[in-house]
Structures are given as C-alpha cells and as structure tokens.
Write a protein that holds these residues in place. Structure first.
Motif, PDB file in Angstrom:
ATOM      1  N   LEU A 100       1.082  -1.329  -0.248  1.00 18.93           N
ATOM      2  CA  LEU A 100       0.524   0.152  -0.060  1.00 18.93           C
ATOM      3  C   LEU A 100       1.273   1.363  -0.104  1.00 18.93           C
ATOM      4  O   LEU A 100       0.705   2.554  -0.872  1.00 18.93           O
ATOM      5  CB  LEU A 100      -1.104  -0.089   1.446  1.00 18.93           C
ATOM      6  N   LEU A 101       1.782   1.022   0.259  1.00 23.32           N
ATOM      7  CA  LEU A 101       3.355   2.623   0.647  1.00 23.32           C
ATOM      8  C   LEU A 101       3.319   2.435  -0.824  1.00 23.32           C
ATOM      9  O   LEU A 101       3.730   3.600  -1.401  1.00 23.32           O
ATOM     10  CB  LEU A 101       4.096   2.077   1.843  1.00 23.32           C
ATOM     11  N   ASP A 102       3.696   1.835  -1.761  1.00 19.70           N
ATOM     12  CA  ASP A 102       3.809   1.484  -2.753  1.00 19.70           C
ATOM     13  C   ASP A 102       3.002   2.205  -3.695  1.00 19.70           C
ATOM     14  O   ASP A 102       3.224   2.817  -4.419  1.00 19.70           O
ATOM     15  CB  ASP A 102       4.444   0.117  -3.201  1.00 19.70           C
ATOM     16  N   ARG A 103       1.848   1.487  -3.601  1.00 17.56           N
ATOM     17  CA  ARG A 103       0.719   2.516  -4.076  1.00 17.56           C
ATOM     18  C   ARG A 103       0.088   3.399  -4.359  1.00 17.56           C
ATOM     19  O   ARG A 103       0.311   4.531  -4.944  1.00 17.56           O
ATOM     20  CB  ARG A 103      -0.503   1.697  -4.226  1.00 17.56           C
ATOM     21  N   ALA A 106       1.334   6.811  -6.903  1.00 17.48           N
ATOM     22  CA  ALA A 106       0.168   7.432  -6.709  1.00 17.48           C
ATOM     23  C   ALA A 106       0.232   9.358  -6.527  1.00 17.48           C
ATOM     24  O   ALA A 106      -0.522  10.163  -7.272  1.00 17.48           O
ATOM     25  CB  ALA A 106      -1.354   7.779  -5.732  1.00 17.48           C
ATOM     26  N   VAL A 107       1.285   9.445  -6.295  1.00 19.18           N
ATOM     27  CA  VAL A 107       1.877  10.687  -6.049  1.00 19.18           C
ATOM     28  C   VAL A 107       2.985  11.101  -6.173  1.00 19.18           C
ATOM     29  O   VAL A 107       3.993  12.060  -6.187  1.00 19.18           O
ATOM     30  CB  VAL A 107       1.997  11.321  -4.049  1.00 19.18           C
ATOM     31  N   ASP A 108       3.150   9.923  -7.067  1.00 15.96           N
ATOM     32  CA  ASP A 108       4.513  10.362  -8.795  1.00 15.96           C
ATOM     33  C   ASP A 108       5.866  10.415  -7.459  1.00 15.96           C
ATOM     34  O   ASP A 108       6.995  11.392  -7.617  1.00 15.96           O
ATOM     35  CB  ASP A 108       4.360  11.209  -9.086  1.00 15.96           C
ATOM     36  N   LEU A 109       5.653   9.579  -6.480  1.00 16.01           N
ATOM     37  CA  LEU A 109       7.092   9.242  -5.568  1.00 16.01           C
ATOM     38  C   LEU A 109       7.758   7.790  -5.243  1.00 16.01           C
ATOM     39  O   LEU A 109       7.103   6.576  -5.283  1.00 16.01           O
ATOM     40  CB  LEU A 109       6.980  10.006  -3.986  1.00 16.01           C
ATOM     41  N   ARG A 110       8.931   8.133  -6.015  1.00 13.23           N
ATOM     42  CA  ARG A 110       9.024   6.128  -5.346  1.00 13.23           C
ATOM     43  C   ARG A 110       9.876   6.166  -3.932  1.00 13.23           C
ATOM     44  O   ARG A 110      10.496   7.265  -2.886  1.00 13.23           O
ATOM     45  CB  ARG A 110      10.875   5.935  -6.290  1.00 13.23           C
ATOM     46  N   LEU A 111       9.483   4.891  -3.707  1.00 11.36           N
ATOM     47  CA  LEU A 111       9.528   4.141  -2.388  1.00 11.36           C
ATOM     48  C   LEU A 111      10.474   3.335  -1.716  1.00 11.36           C
ATOM     49  O   LEU A 111      10.728   2.756  -3.019  1.00 11.36           O
ATOM     50  CB  LEU A 111       8.019   3.434  -1.922  1.00 11.36           C
ATOM     51  N   SER A 145      13.909   3.645   7.759  1.00  7.01           N
ATOM     52  CA  SER A 145      13.517   4.693   7.103  1.00  7.01           C
ATOM     53  C   SER A 145      12.930   4.940   5.414  1.00  7.01           C
ATOM     54  O   SER A 145      12.884   4.566   4.419  1.00  7.01           O
ATOM     55  CB  SER A 145      15.030   5.718   6.345  1.00  7.01           C
ATOM     56  N   PHE A 146      12.326   6.561   5.102  1.00  2.00           N
ATOM     57  CA  PHE A 146      10.940   6.264   3.987  1.00  2.00           C
ATOM     58  C   PHE A 146      11.623   7.283   3.629  1.00  2.00           C
ATOM     59  O   PHE A 146      12.374   8.375   4.469  1.00  2.00           O
ATOM     60  CB  PHE A 146       9.813   6.710   4.455  1.00  2.00           C
ATOM     61  N   GLY A 147      11.790   7.621   2.035  1.00  2.00           N
ATOM     62  CA  GLY A 147      12.557   8.812   1.582  1.00  2.00           C
ATOM     63  C   GLY A 147      12.069   9.066   0.145  1.00  2.00           C
ATOM     64  O   GLY A 147      11.728   8.244  -0.093  1.00  2.00           O
ATOM     65  N   ALA A 148      11.837   9.856  -0.526  1.00  2.00           N
ATOM     66  CA  ALA A 148      10.954  10.032  -1.736  1.00  2.00           C
ATOM     67  C   ALA A 148      12.655  10.863  -1.822  1.00  2.00           C
ATOM     68  O   ALA A 148      12.852  11.816  -2.074  1.00  2.00           O
ATOM     69  CB  ALA A 148      10.078  11.180  -1.237  1.00  2.00           C
ATOM     70  N   ARG A 149      12.359  10.574  -3.182  1.00  3.88           N
ATOM     71  CA  ARG A 149      13.209  11.335  -5.060  1.00  3.88           C
ATOM     72  C   ARG A 149      12.585  12.410  -5.481  1.00  3.88           C
ATOM     73  O   ARG A 149      11.221  11.417  -6.639  1.00  3.88           O
ATOM     74  CB  ARG A 149      14.680   9.956  -4.884  1.00  3.88           C
TER      75      ARG A 149
END
Length: 59
Positions: free
Chosen positions: A22-25, A29-34, A55-59
């Motif tokens: 679900l975190l991947d989806r 949905a917001v165009d971020l890589r998990l 840790s969670f990050g966005a690029r």
C-alpha cells in the motif's frame, strides 16, 4: 490508489499501519519512489535501541 478514506483515517490516527504494498501504491499515486532501508543493530548500541531501523525517503 485503491483504498478507502476510512482506511487512511485509521493510519493517521495510529489505529492501523499500511502494508508495504500500500505504501508503494501511495508513492505511485503521488509520483514518488518508495525506498525502504533496514539495518541490523550495531553491537555498540544499547539493548533499548530498536533492533532495526527503517527509513522512508522520496526522490
């Protein structure tokens, strides 16, 4: 992203946790890589420290 508002409300309130899928989806949905990064506890850390870190990050 294929979930309900009530599910999101439960995550926000701490009543449940989203799955990795679900975190991947959500990221898509917001165009971020998990990215999930996990590591074992260092031998110098105390027993009260978490046994792993995520840790969670966005690029």
């Amino acid at each position: 992203m294929g979930t309900t508002q009530s599910s999101v409300a439960r995550w926000e309130s701490g009543g449940s946790l989203p799955t990795i899928d679900l975190l991947d989806r959500l990221g898509r949905a917001v165009d971020l890589r998990l990215e999930l990064v996990a590591s074992h506890r260092d031998a110098t850390e105390s027993e009260d420290s978490p046994s792993c870190a995520v840790s969670f990050g966005a690029r």
